[in-house]
Design an enzyme around this catalytic site. Structure first.
Site, PDB file in Angstrom:
ATOM      1  N   SER A  81      15.265  -0.051   1.637  1.00 23.24           N
ATOM      2  CA  SER A  81      14.112  -0.784   2.163  1.00 23.24           C
ATOM      3  C   SER A  81      14.508  -1.716   3.306  1.00 23.24           C
ATOM      4  O   SER A  81      15.615  -2.246   3.330  1.00 23.24           O
ATOM      5  CB  SER A  81      13.493  -1.609   1.034  1.00 23.24           C
ATOM      6  OG  SER A  81      12.589  -2.558   1.541  1.00 23.24           O
ATOM      7  N   TYR A 134       9.583  -1.180   7.676  1.00 23.68           N
ATOM      8  CA  TYR A 134       8.295  -1.880   7.755  1.00 23.68           C
ATOM      9  C   TYR A 134       8.203  -2.330   9.204  1.00 23.68           C
ATOM     10  O   TYR A 134       8.953  -3.202   9.640  1.00 23.68           O
ATOM     11  CB  TYR A 134       8.288  -3.118   6.855  1.00 23.68           C
ATOM     12  CG  TYR A 134       7.945  -2.857   5.420  1.00 23.68           C
ATOM     13  CD1 TYR A 134       6.835  -2.103   5.050  1.00 23.68           C
ATOM     14  CD2 TYR A 134       8.714  -3.413   4.399  1.00 23.68           C
ATOM     15  CE1 TYR A 134       6.514  -1.889   3.723  1.00 23.68           C
ATOM     16  CE2 TYR A 134       8.398  -3.212   3.063  1.00 23.68           C
ATOM     17  CZ  TYR A 134       7.290  -2.450   2.732  1.00 23.68           C
ATOM     18  OH  TYR A 134       6.976  -2.243   1.416  1.00 23.68           O
ATOM     19  N   THR A 187       6.920   3.295   6.621  1.00 27.35           N
ATOM     20  CA  THR A 187       5.865   3.003   5.634  1.00 27.35           C
ATOM     21  C   THR A 187       4.619   2.513   6.352  1.00 27.35           C
ATOM     22  O   THR A 187       4.667   1.535   7.097  1.00 27.35           O
ATOM     23  CB  THR A 187       6.374   1.960   4.619  1.00 27.35           C
ATOM     24  OG1 THR A 187       7.496   2.531   3.946  1.00 27.35           O
ATOM     25  CG2 THR A 187       5.297   1.614   3.593  1.00 27.35           C
ATOM     26  N   LYS A 244       5.443   7.519   5.304  1.00 31.80           N
ATOM     27  CA  LYS A 244       5.230   7.244   3.870  1.00 31.80           C
ATOM     28  C   LYS A 244       3.998   6.380   3.644  1.00 31.80           C
ATOM     29  O   LYS A 244       3.808   5.370   4.332  1.00 31.80           O
ATOM     30  CB  LYS A 244       6.450   6.506   3.308  1.00 31.80           C
ATOM     31  CG  LYS A 244       6.281   6.012   1.870  1.00 31.80           C
ATOM     32  CD  LYS A 244       7.569   5.406   1.327  1.00 31.80           C
ATOM     33  CE  LYS A 244       7.452   4.988  -0.123  1.00 31.80           C
ATOM     34  NZ  LYS A 244       6.832   3.686  -0.329  1.00 31.80           N
ATOM     35  N   HIS A 264       2.271   3.556  -2.907  1.00 34.69           N
ATOM     36  CA  HIS A 264       3.157   2.403  -3.088  1.00 34.69           C
ATOM     37  C   HIS A 264       3.236   2.020  -4.576  1.00 34.69           C
ATOM     38  O   HIS A 264       3.376   0.851  -4.933  1.00 34.69           O
ATOM     39  CB  HIS A 264       2.609   1.224  -2.273  1.00 34.69           C
ATOM     40  CG  HIS A 264       3.642   0.414  -1.550  1.00 34.69           C
ATOM     41  ND1 HIS A 264       3.832   0.481  -0.192  1.00 34.69           N
ATOM     42  CD2 HIS A 264       4.539  -0.524  -1.985  1.00 34.69           C
ATOM     43  CE1 HIS A 264       4.778  -0.384   0.169  1.00 34.69           C
ATOM     44  NE2 HIS A 264       5.232  -0.995  -0.904  1.00 34.69           N
TER      45      HIS A 264
HETATM   46  C1  FNR Z   1       8.233  -0.735  -3.848  1.00 38.46           C
HETATM   47  N1  FNR Z   1       7.816   0.168  -2.852  1.00 38.46           N
HETATM   48  C2  FNR Z   1       8.248  -0.026  -1.556  1.00 38.46           C
HETATM   49  N2  FNR Z   1       7.937   0.894  -0.600  1.00 38.46           N
HETATM   50  C3  FNR Z   1       8.394   0.744   0.666  1.00 38.46           C
HETATM   51  O1  FNR Z   1       8.109   1.608   1.492  1.00 38.46           O
HETATM   52  N3  FNR Z   1       9.168  -0.325   0.997  1.00 38.46           N
HETATM   53  C4  FNR Z   1       9.507  -1.293   0.107  1.00 38.46           C
HETATM   54  O2  FNR Z   1      10.206  -2.245   0.415  1.00 38.46           O
HETATM   55  C5  FNR Z   1       8.999  -1.159  -1.220  1.00 38.46           C
HETATM   56  N4  FNR Z   1       9.286  -2.106  -2.158  1.00 38.46           N
HETATM   57  C6  FNR Z   1       8.962  -1.883  -3.474  1.00 38.46           C
HETATM   58  C7  FNR Z   1       9.383  -2.787  -4.444  1.00 38.46           C
HETATM   59  C8  FNR Z   1       9.132  -2.524  -5.786  1.00 38.46           C
HETATM   60  C9  FNR Z   1       9.614  -3.493  -6.819  1.00 38.46           C
HETATM   61  C10 FNR Z   1       8.427  -1.369  -6.158  1.00 38.46           C
HETATM   62  C11 FNR Z   1       8.158  -1.047  -7.600  1.00 38.46           C
HETATM   63  C12 FNR Z   1       7.980  -0.491  -5.205  1.00 38.46           C
HETATM   64  C13 FNR Z   1       7.078   1.396  -3.223  1.00 38.46           C
HETATM   65  C14 FNR Z   1       8.034   2.522  -3.604  1.00 38.46           C
HETATM   66  O3  FNR Z   1       8.731   3.004  -2.489  1.00 38.46           O
HETATM   67  C15 FNR Z   1       7.296   3.720  -4.244  1.00 38.46           C
HETATM   68  O4  FNR Z   1       6.275   4.137  -3.393  1.00 38.46           O
HETATM   69  C16 FNR Z   1       6.731   3.416  -5.617  1.00 38.46           C
HETATM   70  O5  FNR Z   1       7.573   2.556  -6.360  1.00 38.46           O
HETATM   71  C17 FNR Z   1       6.552   4.711  -6.411  1.00 38.46           C
HETATM   72  O6  FNR Z   1       5.888   4.483  -7.585  1.00 38.46           O
HETATM   73  P1  FNR Z   1       6.573   4.350  -9.026  1.00 38.46           P
HETATM   74  O7  FNR Z   1       7.579   5.467  -9.178  1.00 38.46           O
HETATM   75  O8  FNR Z   1       7.214   2.982  -9.072  1.00 38.46           O
HETATM   76  O9  FNR Z   1       5.425   4.468  -9.945  1.00 38.46           O
END
Ligand code: FNR
Length: 372
Positions: free
Chosen positions: A133, A156, A182, A247, A271
């Site tokens: 990330s 981001y 993203t 994404k 997300h």
């Molecule tokens: C995320 N997600 C996320 N996505 C992204 O593009 N950049 C990021 O920094 C983050 N940070 C983030 C932190 C935490 C704690 C979570 C749980 C999720 C979203 C992540 O990439 C993904 O899309 C989801 O977590 C998928 O869903 P599940 O498997 O957690 O249900």
């Protein structure tokens, strides 16, 4: 960088607020990837756990991401004479052990003292790809030195184009092989658990420290771009010189816009229910998006994957591979890189069993199977 070097406490562990992340490095005894959330809740501080587990608003989308899988079924095929199962596949030219990669997730020092270095080592041990990330605890250079396995960098997009250029330049120089852009975060989701817990990040974000960004996630989000369009995708392709995965796609129209702008792949994602509450489960929209994409580019699917059955259903509905989110974060909390490896092994073991019982031997065969 060796495992033991990253077993030592990082700045994340020594946060001024005394935040106590996990520090064990051990394989996990897991029955399934649902119970792991309860185990992580027992060892993580309330604020950190709430940030990881929570969704936006009423958390309807968070629940729906799971519920949607229950509405389609897998037909057992018992006389095909197929087997044994081979989970290996590839994505954008990189071979991986199974159709499961690790999603980008911010601030992994919340989970474990080794933070994203532990996640990278766990992914490498599982022969798969980790996406780092933008808002990671460790810097992208530190994470690159923790494992030589293939990694992607998630961007981001920031308001400041100079910052975007610099992040992309560093990612390429550090050896990241693709950029995950993203596009679903031009506003922060309404994460009520964070408000209730008065959660603030206990440490700065490694990639952005030179920009003076502390742990205040709202200040950080103020720097995020407020408008993203196909020109943004073109900008990231041009500046990075790397394949760009877009994404955060739920709509077939957005998928087609991303492809026209030159995306190398799209990631169907909401997300993990953390952004627009009330939006459909990703599994609900996947077939329509896949129909529009018509295999012009690969589809990565995430949000709600917890079972081998879910991976199979996603493949059978148009995904090429899936991304795993929270369970990998919990695996890191409970067992460092070994915990991440255990999570991947369990999911792959379940997927193998499901594929065998569905009469499919390879990932390509699973992708050609229909659901009931
Ligand atoms: C995320 N997600 C996320 N996505 C992204 O593009 N950049 C990021 O920094 C983050 N940070 C983030 C932190 C935490 C704690 C979570 C749980 C999720 C979203 C992540 O990439 C993904 O899309 C989801 O977590 C998928 O869903 P599940 O498997 O957690 O249900």
């Amino acid at each position: 960088m060796t495992a033991s070097a990253w077993g030592a406490p990082t700045p994340a562990a020594a946060s001024p607020g005394g935040y106590q992340a996990g520090s064990a490095i051990r394989a996990l005894q897991l029955n399934d990837l649902l119970e792991i959330e309860k185990q992580a809740a027992q060892i993580l501080p309330k604020g950190g756990f709430g940030y990881i587990a929570g969704g936006a608003g009423d958390e309807w989308t968070l629940r729906e991401n799971r519920a949607a899988f229950e509405r389609r079924q897998i037909m057992p095929r018992v006389l095909t004479g197929k087997g044994p199962v081979d989970l290996r596949t590839e994505i954008l030219g990189t071979s991986i052990a199974s159709p499961v990669v690790i999603c980008p997730m911010g601030g992994q020092g919340l989970a474990h003292v080794t933070a994203e270095a532990g996640m990278a080592m766990g992914a490498a041990a599982g022969n798969t790809i980790m996406t780092l990330s933008t808002v990671s605890t460790l810097s992208m250079e530190q994470v690159a030195s923790a494992s030589s396995a293939p990694k992607w960098f998630q961007l981001y997009l920031q308001k400041d184009e100079g910052v975007n250029r610099e992040l992309l330049r560093r990612a390429k120089a550090a050896g990241y092989e693709a950029i995950v852009l993203t596009v679903d975060s031009t506003a922060t989701g309404n994460r009520e658990a964070d408000a209730r817990n008065q959660f603030v990040f206990p440490f700065p974000f490694g990639n952005l420290v030179s920009k003076g960004t502390g742990g205040d996630v709202h200040a950080l989000n103020a720097a995020f771009a407020l408008k993203i369009n196909p020109k943004s995708v073109e900008f990231v392709i041009k500046e990075s010189g790397l394949p760009v995965i877009v994404k955060g796609i739920s709509s077939p129209d957005d998928a087609l816009l991303a492809i026209s702008a030159g995306a190398a792949a799209i990631q169907v994602s909401n997300h993990g229910g953390r952004q627009l509450d009330g939006s459909p489960a990703t599994f609900t929209v996947l077939p329509t998006v896949a129909k529009a994409v018509a295999r012009k580019v690969p589809i990565i699917f995430d949000s709600g994957i917890r079972r081998g059955q879910d991976v199979f259903k996603a493949l059978a509905s148009g995904a090429d591979i899936v991304g795993l989110g929270r369970p990998a974060y919990y695996g890191l909390a409970l067992g460092g890189w070994r915990g991440v490896q255990s999570v991947l092994e369990l999911l792959n073991k379940e997927l193998s069993m499901v594929m065998q019982l569905a009469g499919t031997q390879t990932v390509d065969e699973a992708k050609r199977t229909g659901l009931v």
